[in-house]
Structure formats: C-alpha cells, structure tokens
Design an enzyme around this catalytic site. Structure first.
Site, mmCIF file in Angstrom:
data_model
loop_
_atom_site.group_PDB
_atom_site.id
_atom_site.type_symbol
_atom_site.label_atom_id
_atom_site.label_comp_id
_atom_site.label_asym_id
_atom_site.label_seq_id
_atom_site.Cartn_x
_atom_site.Cartn_y
_atom_site.Cartn_z
ATOM 1 N N ASP A 184 29.158 48.309 31.461
ATOM 2 C CA ASP A 184 30.050 47.218 31.851
ATOM 3 C C ASP A 184 29.346 45.893 31.610
ATOM 4 O O ASP A 184 28.117 45.858 31.453
ATOM 5 C CB ASP A 184 30.440 47.356 33.326
ATOM 6 N N GLY B 178 20.960 17.549 52.826
ATOM 7 C CA GLY B 178 21.295 18.729 52.046
ATOM 8 C C GLY B 178 21.305 18.497 50.547
ATOM 9 O O GLY B 178 21.401 19.463 49.773
ATOM 10 N N GLU B 179 21.203 17.250 50.129
ATOM 11 C CA GLU B 179 21.155 16.969 48.702
ATOM 12 C C GLU B 179 19.764 17.279 48.148
ATOM 13 O O GLU B 179 18.799 17.428 48.896
ATOM 14 C CB GLU B 179 21.507 15.500 48.438
ATOM 15 N N ARG C 110 35.295 33.885 34.810
ATOM 16 C CA ARG C 110 36.410 34.820 34.954
ATOM 17 C C ARG C 110 37.684 34.126 35.421
ATOM 18 O O ARG C 110 38.761 34.711 35.380
ATOM 19 C CB ARG C 110 36.026 35.941 35.925
ATOM 20 N N GLN C 111 37.553 32.880 35.869
ATOM 21 C CA GLN C 111 38.738 32.122 36.307
ATOM 22 C C GLN C 111 39.233 31.283 35.131
ATOM 23 O O GLN C 111 39.150 30.052 35.130
ATOM 24 C CB GLN C 111 38.382 31.255 37.516
ATOM 25 N N LYS D 221 43.268 54.793 34.433
ATOM 26 C CA LYS D 221 43.672 54.906 35.831
ATOM 27 C C LYS D 221 44.978 55.685 35.934
ATOM 28 O O LYS D 221 45.909 55.464 35.170
ATOM 29 C CB LYS D 221 43.844 53.520 36.453
ATOM 30 N N HIS E 115 32.448 36.793 30.285
ATOM 31 C CA HIS E 115 33.485 37.788 30.571
ATOM 32 C C HIS E 115 34.730 37.540 29.728
ATOM 33 O O HIS E 115 35.380 38.494 29.273
ATOM 34 C CB HIS E 115 33.839 37.751 32.059
ATOM 35 N N ARG F 253 47.830 56.921 38.923
ATOM 36 C CA ARG F 253 48.264 56.797 40.318
ATOM 37 C C ARG F 253 49.149 57.983 40.686
ATOM 38 O O ARG F 253 50.103 58.313 39.972
ATOM 39 C CB ARG F 253 49.021 55.487 40.538
#
Length: 281
Positions: A209, A34-35, A88-89, A182, A121, A184
């Site tokens: 976006d 798999g390498e 994004r992390q 938003k 982001h 609610r």
C-alpha cells in the site's frame, strides 16, 4: 545545501551523502506564546534542497519558514516532499469545504522553483501547484527489505492500487499480483475482503500500500487472509504513518514483517528513498 525539516532528518542526511552536498543544521527558537522561528546560520549559495515531510501542522509551518529563508539566501530552491500532508483532500466533498490539497500547494508554490513529491496519494494534485511538480516513484525500493520468498502473492488494497503491487513485484523479480475485492453480505451486512481472482491458500502474501495510517483496514485484511489458510503475511508501504496503535494492530493480526521507507521516519523505515531522489538532481 540540504535543508532538513525536523521530521526528515535521516532522509535529508542520506540525500546529502548521495549528492555530496552539505547538510545544514537548522536551529529552532521557541517562544512563550507557542510560536517558533527557524535559523540556518550558514545559509547561502546556488542551490537549496529542502527535505521536509509535512506530517503535522507544525511541520507545514517549518517548511514554509525553510522555503522563505532559502528564497532569500539561495539562487534556486527545490522542495522535496517525502510525504505531503493533506494530499488526500484533493476535492471538496460537501458545500462549504475547502480543497485542502490546493490550499497547501498554493502556499508551497510561493517560495520554491520546483516540487519533488514522493508518491503522493493523488498524483493529480500536481495541477494545484504553480511550479514544476515532478512525482518521484520510489515504489521499486519496497522490494529491497523483503526476505527470500517462493512465488509470493503481492496484494494491493483495491483495483486502483494494482499498479503499485505490480511495480514492487517486478522489482522483486518473482511472484504474481492481485488486488482485494470487497463483498458485502446481503444477510448480515458484513464486509469481507479477498483477492479478486487468486486463490491465496498456502501462498506467502505481501500486502502493498502507499500509506498505512490507522492500520485498521490492513489488519482486517491480514486476519481474513489467515482465515483462508495462507502462509506468512508481510506488509510493505511507502509512507509508514502508523498513527496511534497501528503497529500493534498489525502485530496482533499476525503479520510476519512490516517495512516502509523513510518518507515518514518510523522504526519500520527499513529502506531509504534517497538514491531515487538523487536521480532527480
């Protein structure tokens, strides 16, 4: 010399044309376990420009291999990140979690002299890099594929992204901007989204976006806009990820057109960021 990652071959070719630089042909050898291993037979010279969107774990490993061979064969290495995975992390949300963007940045910093990310982001991830990190703003190019529209409304997904909508609107040269708010329901708990201060009825709307991933939020917004009796709705984004059935969701919601750039190469990649990147060399 331009060294392309497998996910950025078209963009790399376009940048090679813009800069009049040779485009390397990257060979890949796969092994039974798999390498894989990359090879650029003609590698060598003053400057290597690696162009590689890291849209998968394999793409990250490809980039690390390209950087390593370039570090040995060229005097200077610049890494272009059309789309940077894990960007994004940028923080740990629970105890025991890594800051994945920082881990990726440290790895990528090891074998490059400069990083050129296209509209990450979270631009603040540049603080995680150990080399100069110059953010490339390709947002104005999103105006190019749009048809002739009369006073369109450019809508951002939230207040934090209004700058992106304003940039595209300015580049288009007509229209106004707003962002979704938003609300609610206290009775049902349902969440609705609508422009914060603009009446969209009868207007042509362009949703703007940076990333469209699953398409769920965007398609829901399109549906609610149609309930407000808007005219046509278009979607434009910098990074057209379109995971799984995202494009079908948008079509089902009644989008009149969808365009993105070639930071992630998809059928909707109608405009190239190569001319913008070329200005950084």
């Amino acid at each position: 010399m331009i060294l392309p990652g497998s996910a950025s071959q078209s963009l790399a070719a376009a940048l090679a044309d813009q800069l009049d630089e040779p485009l390397a042909v990257v060979e890949t050898e796969h092994f039974a376990d798999g390498e894989f291993k990359l090879r650029v037979p003609a590698a060598g010279g003053d400057l290597a420009i690696i162009v590689a969107a890291t849209t998968s774990a394999e793409a990250h490993l490809e980039l690390l291999q390209l950087q390593d061979l370039a570090r040995e064969a060229f005097d200077e290495v610049v890494t272009v990140l059309p789309y940077m995975g894990y960007a994004r992390q940028d923080k740990s949300f629970r105890d025991g979690e890594p800051v994945s963007a920082r881990a990726v940045a440290r790895a990528l910093s090891a074998s490059t002299d400069r990083g050129l990310p296209v509209n990450p982001h979270e631009p603040a991830i540049g603080d995680f890099f150990d080399v100069p990190f110059d953010v490339v703003d390709a947002a104005p190019r999103l105006a190019e594929p749009l048809p002739d529209l009369d006073d369109p409304l450019f809508l951002a997904p939230d207040e934090g992204a209004i700058g992106l909508a304003e940039t595209v609107c300015d580049a288009y040269g007509d229209g106004s901007t707003d962002y979704f708010e938003k609300t609610r329901s206290y009775d049902t708990g349902d969440v609705t989204v609508e422009p914060s201060g603009t009446e969209p009825a009868g207007r042509t709307v362009v949703l703007v976006d940076d990333i469209v991933a699953t398409g769920s939020t965007m398609s829901a917004a399109v549906g609610q806009l149609h309930e407000r009796n808007v005219g046509e709705v278009y979607v434009t984004c910098l990074h057209p990820m379109f995971a799984a059935n995202a494009r079908s969701k948008l079509a089902d919601a009644g989008v009149a057109g969808v365009w993105g750039t070639d930071t992630i190469e998809r059928p909707a990649s109608a405009v190239s960021v190569a001319p913008t990147l070329a200005d950084y060399f």
